[in-house]
Design an enzyme around this catalytic site. Structure first.
Site, PDB file in Angstrom:
ATOM      1  N   ARG A   1     -12.123 -93.918 -62.251  1.00 24.43           N
ATOM      2  CA  ARG A   1     -11.449 -92.870 -62.877  1.00 24.43           C
ATOM      3  C   ARG A   1     -11.857 -91.470 -64.032  1.00 24.43           C
ATOM      4  O   ARG A   1     -11.059 -90.397 -63.857  1.00 24.43           O
ATOM      5  CB  ARG A   1     -10.255 -93.692 -63.916  1.00 24.43           C
ATOM      6  CG  ARG A   1     -10.819 -94.089 -64.972  1.00 24.43           C
ATOM      7  CD  ARG A   1      -9.397 -94.462 -65.908  1.00 24.43           C
ATOM      8  NE  ARG A   1     -10.262 -94.882 -67.153  1.00 24.43           N
ATOM      9  CZ  ARG A   1      -9.821 -95.172 -68.438  1.00 24.43           C
ATOM     10  NH1 ARG A   1      -8.159 -95.892 -67.804  1.00 24.43           N
ATOM     11  NH2 ARG A   1     -10.161 -95.671 -69.860  1.00 24.43           N
TER      12      ARG A   1
ATOM     13  N   ASP B   1     -14.660 -99.038 -64.214  1.00 28.77           N
ATOM     14  CA  ASP B   1     -13.606 -98.181 -65.217  1.00 28.77           C
ATOM     15  C   ASP B   1     -14.449 -97.578 -66.196  1.00 28.77           C
ATOM     16  O   ASP B   1     -15.605 -97.790 -66.398  1.00 28.77           O
ATOM     17  CB  ASP B   1     -12.688 -99.363 -66.084  1.00 28.77           C
ATOM     18  CG  ASP B   1     -11.643 -98.643 -66.273  1.00 28.77           C
ATOM     19  OD1 ASP B   1     -11.623 -97.798 -65.782  1.00 28.77           O
ATOM     20  OD2 ASP B   1     -11.063-100.310 -67.360  1.00 28.77           O
TER      21      ASP B   1
ATOM     22  N   ASP C   1      -4.418 -95.109 -64.901  1.00 30.20           N
ATOM     23  CA  ASP C   1      -3.648 -95.654 -65.596  1.00 30.20           C
ATOM     24  C   ASP C   1      -2.532 -95.315 -65.736  1.00 30.20           C
ATOM     25  O   ASP C   1      -1.701 -94.211 -66.925  1.00 30.20           O
ATOM     26  CB  ASP C   1      -3.822 -96.275 -67.055  1.00 30.20           C
ATOM     27  CG  ASP C   1      -4.858 -96.985 -66.708  1.00 30.20           C
ATOM     28  OD1 ASP C   1      -5.981 -98.174 -65.611  1.00 30.20           O
ATOM     29  OD2 ASP C   1      -5.935 -97.026 -68.148  1.00 30.20           O
TER      30      ASP C   1
ATOM     31  N   LEU D   1     -10.062-108.327 -71.247  1.00 22.67           N
ATOM     32  CA  LEU D   1     -11.097-108.643 -70.512  1.00 22.67           C
ATOM     33  C   LEU D   1     -11.672-109.194 -71.279  1.00 22.67           C
ATOM     34  O   LEU D   1     -12.041-108.112 -72.496  1.00 22.67           O
ATOM     35  CB  LEU D   1     -11.325-108.282 -69.413  1.00 22.67           C
ATOM     36  CG  LEU D   1     -10.446-107.591 -68.106  1.00 22.67           C
ATOM     37  CD1 LEU D   1     -11.239-106.854 -67.230  1.00 22.67           C
ATOM     38  CD2 LEU D   1      -9.604-108.949 -67.200  1.00 22.67           C
TER      39      LEU D   1
ATOM     40  N   GLU E   1     -15.615 -92.080 -70.139  1.00 24.18           N
ATOM     41  CA  GLU E   1     -14.645 -90.281 -70.558  1.00 24.18           C
ATOM     42  C   GLU E   1     -14.549 -90.456 -72.401  1.00 24.18           C
ATOM     43  O   GLU E   1     -14.207 -89.981 -73.007  1.00 24.18           O
ATOM     44  CB  GLU E   1     -13.324 -90.737 -70.642  1.00 24.18           C
ATOM     45  CG  GLU E   1     -12.189 -91.396 -70.423  1.00 24.18           C
ATOM     46  CD  GLU E   1     -11.975 -92.690 -69.941  1.00 24.18           C
ATOM     47  OE1 GLU E   1     -11.562 -93.504 -70.240  1.00 24.18           O
ATOM     48  OE2 GLU E   1     -12.906 -93.002 -68.725  1.00 24.18           O
TER      49      GLU E   1
END
Length: 732
Positions: A499, A451, A516, A343, A454
């Site tokens: 996540r 998203d 994922d 993206l 981390e």
């Protein structure tokens, strides 16, 4: 041979053998008590000294016990170095000195608490103090500290009954019982394959350790529970909650935590049931409710422009699929990389792909279908693209993390670079929350995938604080910013899912997802692994978790092309139908993979959406318990039936207290192996009854998952009636 094939495929031109985490920790040895040391009591709190251990009790219940004849406090002079590539962090611990032998000199009452003090023997001696007080939510608060500047890390040991299981440590994609492990508690990318071959070997060799291991996860944190129905958690609000730590479960009679800090604030809990233990450990947290529209049916992942979205919704509805929402991740534009379709991280509608964005969202809303999108904490230079260049704006204002030269830290994303917003800067956090409100949640959009989070580099320069100590806390700062963005947009029904995480994010977002997964069946990185992550995260504080229906990662590893099979997609849909939301993902290579909206998949998608709809009344009670008490909605059998033979089965789960599901997790299988708890259990689709206390192979053809409710449960006739009303019953 393999590397030559990889290079020929254009994936890479070099290789490296990457080592596993090197995280050896200090092991405790001898515990002694100074002459005359006895116990102490303060109201309902008691510290009991035995000849070879210390035990803490509250209201006569044992909350914690030290390992027998072994020190429960250790310390180390140890440094941690990190190898970082694309968010894959590999820690190496170098220990210069260890303190493993402990002496307790005093156990005394002091006001409304008990203070334990002593030394760790060695050269020099390391004094320590442990202060114990009642915890408001139940259990105990423990403050452990040392004044010694010779120490970098402090360890705390908990005794457990030999052979009893240990669970938690955040979201661990591994067996529910994590005994026998040495687990780095480090937030990072989970890896591609994580042991599944050949993809793990190739990812490690070609992408600097990107294959990962079973220890790697987006959401690791120092909290655990045991089969003794006791729990330990580093207080989520304490500074050391973000410190690097290692969990040690290699000895069956104890669990150790070594944390890189000289202070440690611990919360100790105990209860009569696993659900009571989880509730007590999470404490009083106001958890946001999941918007009711998410329970109406499928949230379909679709991209490719306005016409593609409209056509997909039309065909789904025509096939009888219950559609609650769309998830359009390419709303800001799409670019193609070597990893697949990615993206444009500009966080504004792409006028080329979605020239009528506002009208599209309104049109879907008129059909009762909500629109959700995608955003992450990075910005990329959008020079030459329409709209505001948010990257340039943030760079000009000093809102981005910086490298050693003081410039915006360019992080390689695999085909392009991007820079994180610096959430330690209050002005930057405020600015990005307004970006979310004014761009991401504009025009009727009701939520998004939040998203990443981390990947903060350990050597980044920040507005305030040290990246090494803030790395594990970064997901919380990201969640705070997202929450502020939803509030600024005035969206009380905002649905966001993360996540990466920390233990104190439960009050920030209603929903998490497993990240994922590979488009396979495996327990390493496929469908089965998503369940394992849900189980551990559930007992660690994430009450509402789900996975990308169908998985995400699809790669051509030369010797094997990893793509979804029709069977995998249908079975993953059956698992998701018994979850908290039913959300699909096209994956990183949509054109190469089966989609829930493909003509051949529509019948299965419709059936799974009807299963999800049939369970809505029951699921409402499950969600209420999850948001109220923090007990996971999708839970391991252990949560409902601890210390039974059924609790050893990692390939089944409960939705709430009543509904037992044994998904098919092997390609080609038409049966499910079910470990039934005590009682009689009835299949909600077929009406067949099964005796409890046994492990049984149950028919589970495609389209008829193995799902059961106890014969004496009031929900059985209600769920059976709902299944029949949806035309899902196969009973004669």
């Amino acid at each position: 041979m393999v590397l030559a094939l990889v290079a020929a495929a254009g994936l890479v031109t070099w290789a490296r053998t990457f080592p596993a985490d090197d995280v050896e920790v200090v092991r405790p040895t001898k515990l002694t008590f100074a002459p005359g040391v006895g116990g102490a009591r303060v109201q309902d709190l008691e510290a009991v000294v035995f000849g070879d251990r210390l035990q803490l009790q509250r209201n006569e219940r044992v909350v914690w016990t030290s390992p027998i004849n072994q020190s429960f406090v250790t310390a180390a002079k140890a440094t941690v170095k990190y190898d970082d590539h694309h968010g894959y962090f590999w820690p190496t611990v170098s220990t210069g000195r260890e303190w493993t032998t402990q002496r307790v000199d005093s156990v005394r009452a002091q006001g409304d608490r008990i203070v334990v003090s002593g030394v760790l023997t060695g050269s020099p001696q390391v004094p320590y103090t442990m202060t114990i007080a009642p915890r408001a939510a139940g259990g105990l608060d423990v403050q452990l500290s040392t004044t010694s500047t010779a120490v970098d890390a402090i360890g705390f040991q908990t005794g457990r009954t030999p052979g009893r299981g240990v669970h938690g440590f955040g979201e661990q994609f591994d067996s529910f019982d994590l005994s026998g492990r040495l687990i780095p508690l480090l937030v990072r990318e989970q890896g591609v394959g994580r042991g599944e071959q050949p993809v793990t070997f190739l990812a490690d060799a070609t992408q600097h350790g990107a294959g990962g291991t079973r220890q790697m996860t987006y959401a690791a944190y120092p909290t655990f529970v045991t089969d003794d129905l006791r729990g330990v958690r580093v207080s989520p609000t304490s500074p050391e909650a973000g410190a690097f730590a290692v969990a040690d479960t290699r000895n069956g009679d104890r669990v150790g935590l070594q944390v890189w800090s000289r202070t440690l604030h611990l919360e100790l809990t105990a209860a009569e049931s696993a659900t009571g233990l989880i509730t007590q450990q999470q404490g009083a947290v106001t958890r946001p409710e999941l918007a009711s529209w998410t329970q109406d049916g499928l949230i379909v992942g679709v991209q490719g422009g306005s016409a593609k979205v409209r056509d997909t919704v039309r065909r789904l509805k025509a096939a009888g699929v219950r559609v609650a929402g769309v998830w359009i991740q390419d709303w800001a534009g799409q670019r193609t990389t070597g990893f697949g379709d990615r993206l444009w991280w500009t966080w504004q509608p792409d006028p080329t792909r979605y020239p009528d964005w506002k009208g599209l969202v309104a049109e879907l809303q008129s059909q009762g279908i909500r629109t959700t999108t995608y955003v992450n904490p990075f910005l990329t230079d959008a020079t030459g693209r329409p709209g505001t260049n948010l990257y340039a704006q943030a760079a000009d204002r000093g809102y981005l993390i910086r490298d050693a030269a003081g410039k915006p830290y360019q992080q390689d994303q695999g085909g392009f670079s991007a820079t994180m917003v610096d959430f330690t800067n209050p002005a930057a956090r405020q600015w990005f929350s307004q970006v979310i409100a004014q761009h991401v949640l504009a025009d009727g959009v009701v939520g998004f995938m939040a998203d990443f989070g981390e990947g903060l580099p350990m050597d980044a320069r920040l507005h305030s604080g040290d990246a090494r100590t803030l790395h594990n806390r970064w997901p919380k700062l990201w969640a705070d910013t997202v929450k502020a963005g939803c509030a600024a947009a005035g969206r009380t029904d905002c649905v966001t899912w993360f996540r990466s995480g920390t233990p104190d994010m439960a009050g920030d977002t209603p929903l998490f997802w497993n990240g994922d997964q590979l488009v396979t069946w495996s327990a390493d990185d496929g469908l089965a692994s998503s369940l394992l992550g849900t189980f551990s995260s559930g007992v660690s504080g994430w009450a509402l978790n789900h996975s990308d229906l169908g998985g995400y990662t699809s790669v051509n590893a030369v010797v094997k092309n990893y793509v979804r099979s029709p069977e995998l997609l249908q079975r993953w849909g059956e698992v998701a139908a018994f979850g908290v939301v039913l959300r699909s993902h096209e994956g990183n290579r949509p054109a190469q993979n089966r989609q829930v909206y493909d003509t051949a998949e529509l019948a299965a998608t419709a059936r799974n959406s009807r299963i999800f709809a049939a369970l809505a009344p029951y699921r409402a009670t499950v969600l209420a318990e999850a948001t109220g008490d923090g007990v996971p909605a999708v839970r391991h059998t252990w949560v409902n039936w601890p210390n039974t033979t059924a609790a050893a089965n990692d390939r089944q789960f409960f939705l709430g207290r009543s509904l037992l599901v044994a998904p098919v997790l092997a390609e080609g299988s038409r049966t499910a192996t079910v470990s039934f708890p005590p009682g009689t259990w009835v299949n909600i689709f077929t009406g067949a009854s099964y005796s409890g206390g046994l492990t049984t192979d149950v028919p589970a053809p495609l389209g008829t998952p193995a799902a059961f409710v106890s014969a004496d449960d009031p929900w059985l006739p209600k769920i059976r009636a709902a299944v029949q009303a949806q035309g899902l019953s196969t009973a004669n």
